[in-house]
Enzyme design. Structure first.
Site: not given
Lengths: 441, 528
Positions: B327, B329
């Site tokens: 992830d 992000i």
């Protein structure tokens, strides 16, 4: 290395329903560039009133956060990710839902949203005009029980997709009594609520609840802006429930499908404009009625009947008399001809689990009048050609080259239907093995 | 730290159904609820092992008394679970006032409340995690400074919108084109724009737009990968402390998250040994590990994974034949001396490894557009790509938003300027917070990314355990009126660490925050 969900066929996208879409995508009709392309009549979209919406947007620049007038709101909207949603959005949608139901009910409970629909077949017949009868419901329930499947609820679409009919009061009362008696949930998908024209008027289950005995914890309404307003691209769906647990849970699950706040803001403004909404509903209804009349009249002229209906974005067309024999195979053969020769994407009844072969759903609200004329012309010349042929030719078992593109996976749908196991083929339905809705048996 | 509880798939709450329901097999490893324990022994009797009399009278009697019990206790509210005594779980504070439509509806059900699914039952329990409770408390009583930035660079975006309003508004004017059904995994133009943006943000790695599936936020992206890569009852290893939302994101998939605890002595970086150990322990329990889920830059710590660690991770995944979900992000929210290295940079996309590495991204952090719901899955595994595209139909990005972003992300000059400014401002806020806390005698873990600091308040808690940590958290929230999240919400094994986000306040307010924290610190020191 993949999960069973990913590796399996649960997505059910290998059905005639989706094959038709693929055929359209490969060769789409365009009045100037591709006049011989496939006309899309398999997609229930409402494109009749975009001019009204565009006019409203131009007149209301502050509704958009992308304009000089609206950009002050940009920051607040852009960071807002509360899964309750913008309060003005919820109120505006609730108010709109009330209007669609003729102001006869109030939706003053909080709205939560998440799309997710699953179908379990209850057999309806043309002899009853495809009405939902109590015996059909009981029969389906028993079949499920025999197959050791626990029925957790009944899902109805009202107005009906693909039939385009409105459920009458008696049917709704009997449905409510049935679910009440079995103590199962009732989910009423009323996504076509504002596509009704003429008589009979639309009656929501919310209205029936007012004076019929029931358990409010069992009643849930699904709605969306995709059909009534023609905004499927915006991805706005609504779950309206009288059950606190369901609302709580749905709110939490909505994290996986929150509506973009930019969209919430625009829709909130638009639907709060009561004058615009009134005008829109009246005009939309009128245009749908005109389109419906023109199309069914055109079909009638060549001896094609359709189910009497006054709602939805489509017509339930009866082509049983054109089938070689009353089988699903014959229906699909005819369907392939319609796609490949007539070049119109219609959806065969079997993809909607219709028990009688020969019915087709034809979407009529997603094109201009001119394209509609082209479509009618093609249908009429096809039918007339067929009539002129003495005897329909025996379908050759040798696969013709035009058949190669359409690979149909026909699992034993008939058997599966009787077992109550669904293989889905409906536009806004999830995977049949969707973990979201897999009933606990 | 206990494993995050995943609701048993066969949890039928208080359902007065017949006792002869077929036995449902469960693949979950969590304990079965009491209802099931009642039914299973009953079956033995019913199946005739107890003879005709025993087989009929006893189950009937039991069932009768069970019904009586249900009837008697029908109105009892669900018992609160795992709630610290001084906190109430959030329920009514987030619910809005209910309607008047219910009293008008007649109810005549005699069979009791209709049961909802086990999944709904589990999900509708009140939020007891301090992570969410803190957020709710903030909403009830928010601090509103005179200047409210909410996202460090929102001013830049607003400026862009005003200057380019025709382009961005055009998305709504061209309604005929965008209101209709769109490809459910995102418009190709947006995929192109996103791939360029991601490529820039991740350090000029090559991102193929055809390997993107766009989703309405990173939340559904995590879930979709959970569905694709693991079956119900399988597990992902996850270095802890980890983002509290992952537990919720994977609830419906039935995938267990097995924390691999990291220590402050390593600045909370995981070791392959620890991964290996966790993997073996899972195997002993009979749980199949299907992958590793991690965030890089890390949430909540904010550290970046060095290249070598990424290589070792890939070797480990290869050896066990499992997936890696990275992830990323916060990839564009880095500010330190370390360079961010995406796992995309070290994977050989021609090799078999490409099938096991999947990246999650989104615009909620780097561009502060959380409300617009824009996320992405990046994978070169054709099967995962196909499956994800189909699952993405439940989580599509709203069309007007897609169009707005196509315009915005395609404005390369603006995006460059934005990212540079964003990093600069992040660094200022980060340094300001860290030095402010240092002056109070509180140190932070070394971090080079994210929108937060990972703060060590272990010296202030008494006792030195989760209870002490939560007491301090409550003090900070209630007395200090500062919402910072306790490490236990992130499954941190060392008590006393807190995640402190610094991007929601203007720089001028940092002293105010420090003052409030100082008061609480002093009260802790004086009471000890």
């Amino acid at each position: 290395m993949l999960s069973k969900i990913a590796a399996g066929n649960g997505h059910a996208e290998e059905s005639a329903y989706f094959d038709g879409w693929k055929a359209y995508e490969n060769d789409p009709f365009h009045p100037v560039d591709k006049p011989h392309g496939v006309i899309q009549m398999g997609l229930a979209e409402n494109q009749l009133c975009f001019d009204l919406v565009k006019e409203w947007i131009l007149k209301n620049p502050s509704a958009s956060i992308c304009t000089v007038e609206g950009v002050d709101q940009f920051q607040d909207i852009a960071i807002y990710q509360d899964y309750h949603g913008l309060p003005e959005f919820r109120k505006a949608v609730a108010r709109f839902m009330e209007k669609v139901r003729g102001e006869k009910v109030k939706f003053d409970r909080d709205l939560r949203w998440r799309t997710g629909v699953q179908l379990v077949p209850v057999l309806c017949n043309s002899s009853d005009n495809f009405k939902i009868t109590k015996s059909a419901l009981e029969d389906a329930y028993e079949r499920a029980q025999d197959a050791k499947i626990k029925v957790k609820g009944l899902l109805i679409t009202n107005p009906s997709n693909p039939l385009g009919t409105v459920l009458d009061k008696e049917t709704l009362i009997s449905i409510l009594a049935f679910t009440n008696e079995k103590n199962i949930h009732l989910v009423s998908d009323e996504i076509y609520g504002a596509t009704v024209f003429g008589q009979p008027k639309f009656i929501s289950i919310a209205e029936i609840m007012i004076d019929q005995p029931h358990n409010p914890d069992l009643i849930h309404i699904v709605y969306s802006l995709s059909k009534d307003l023609g905004f499927p691209g915006f991805r706005v769906g609504i779950v309206y429930s009288y059950n606190d647990n369901v609302v709580n849970c749905a709110r939490k699950m909505s994290s996986f499908g929150l509506v973009s706040t930019q969209t919430q803001r625009l829709i909130a403004s638009m639907l709060s404009d009561e004058v615009f909404v009134e005008r829109f509903l009246v005009e939309s209804s009128k245009r749908l009625e005109e389109r419906h009349r023109a199309f069914t009249w055109g079909l009638n002229q060549v001896g094609i009947q359709s189910l009497k209906s006054n709602a939805g974005l489509f017509v339930w067309m009866d082509l049983r008399h054109l089938l070689q024999d009353a089988t699903v195979e014959a229906e699909l053969t005819l369907w392939r001809v319609i796609i490949n020769e007539v070049k119109i994407n219609v959806s065969p009844g079997s993809s909607f689990h219709c028990s009688e072969p020969g019915w087709f759903r034809v979407c009529i609200a997603n094109m201009s009048d001119e394209t509609m004329d082209v479509a009618l012309r093609r249908i009429r010349s096809f039918v007339l050609k067929k009539k002129n042929v003495a005897k329909p030719p025996v379908v050759s078992t040798k696969r013709k080259c035009w058949q190669t593109n359409l690979q149909l996976r026909l699992s034993n749908k008939r058997l599966d239907d009787f077992m109550g196991i669904s293989q889905i083929g409906s536009p806004h339905s999830p995977l049949p093995q969707s973990p979201l809705l897999r009933a606990q048996t | 730290m206990t494993q995050p509880h995943s609701p048993s798939p066969t949890n039928e709450p208080l359902s007065p159904t017949t006792s002869t329901t077929t036995t449902t097999t469960t693949t979950s490893t969590t304990t079965k609820p009491p209802a099931m324990r009642l039914i299973v022994p009953l079956q033995g009797v019913v199946q005739g092992r107890g003879g005709l009399i025993l087989g009929s009278i006893i189950p009937c009697a039991l069932f009768y008394f069970y019904q009586l019990y249900l009837k008697k206790h029908r109105r009892r509210p669900p018992p609160p679970s795992q709630t610290p005594p001084f906190l109430s779980p959030t329920s009514s504070s987030t619910d809005l006032t209910r309607s008047s439509s219910r009293p008008n509806l007649r109810s005549s059900s005699s069979l009791g409340p209709a049961p909802v699914s086990g999944r709904a039952h589990g999900l509708s329990k009140p939020n007891v995690s301090p992570y969410y409770i803190g957020l709710d408390r903030f909403r009830e009583d928010p601090y509103c400074p005179s200047v409210n930035p909410d996202g460090l660079c929102m001013d830049l975006i607003e400026k862009w919108v005003v200057e380019h309003w025709e382009k961005s508004m055009g998305s709504e004017l061209g309604i005929n084109g965008i209101a209709t059904y769109q490809p459910l995994d995102g418009l190709m133009d947006l995929k192109l724009a996103m791939s360029d943006f991601m490529s820039m943000v991740m350090g000029n790695v090559s991102i193929d737009p055809s390997h993107l599936v766009l989703t309405c936020g990173a939340t559904p992206a995590v879930e979709i990968l959970g569905f694709c890569l693991a079956d119900h009852g399988n597990a992902f290893l996850i270095p802890a402390p980890y983002y509290a939302g992952f537990d919720r994101d994977l609830v419906r998939t039935g995938v267990e998250l097995i924390p691999v605890h990291c220590r402050s002595s390593d600045n909370f970086t995981f070791s392959i040994t620890a991964l290996e150990q966790a993997y073996n322990n899972a195997r002993k329990r009979g749980v199949k590990v299907r992958g590793i889920l991690l965030s890089n830059p890390s949430n909540p710590v904010g550290n970046l994974l060095p290249k070598e660690t990424l290589h070792n991770l890939l070797d480990f995944a290869r050896e066990k034949n499992i997936h890696i979900i990275s992830d990323e992000i916060f990839a564009g929210s880095t500010f330190g001396s370390e360079e961010f290295v995406s796992i995309a940079e070290i994977v050989d996309w021609e090799d078999l490894d490409k099938d096991r590495v999947h990246i999650i991204y989104g615009l909620s952090k780097d561009l502060s557009l959380a409300g617009f719901r824009v996320g992405a899955i990046y994978t070169a595994n054709e099967n995962v790509l196909t499956a994800s595209k189909k699952l993405a139909r439940f989580s599509s990005i709203s069309a007007p938003t897609q169009h707005l972003l196509i315009s915005m992300l395609s404005d390369k000059r603006f995006i460059q300027e934005y990212m540079v400014t964003n990093r600069k401002r992040l660094k200022i806020m980060h340094d300001s917070f860290v030095s402010g806390l240092e002056q109070l005698g509180i140190r932070c873990a070394k971090s080079d990314g994210g929108l937060y600091c990972w703060v060590d308040m272990s010296a202030l808690i008494k006792p030195y355990n989760e209870k002490g940590e939560l007491e301090l958290w409550d003090k900070l929230l209630t007395t200090g009126k500062v919402n910072i999240s306790p490490g236990s919400a992130f499954h941190c094994i060392e008590p006393g660490w807190f995640r402190c986000c610094f991007t929601t306040l203007p720089e001028a307010d940092v002293p105010l925050v420090m003052n409030r924290i100082k008061k609480v610190v002093e009260s802790c020191k004086s009471s000890s």
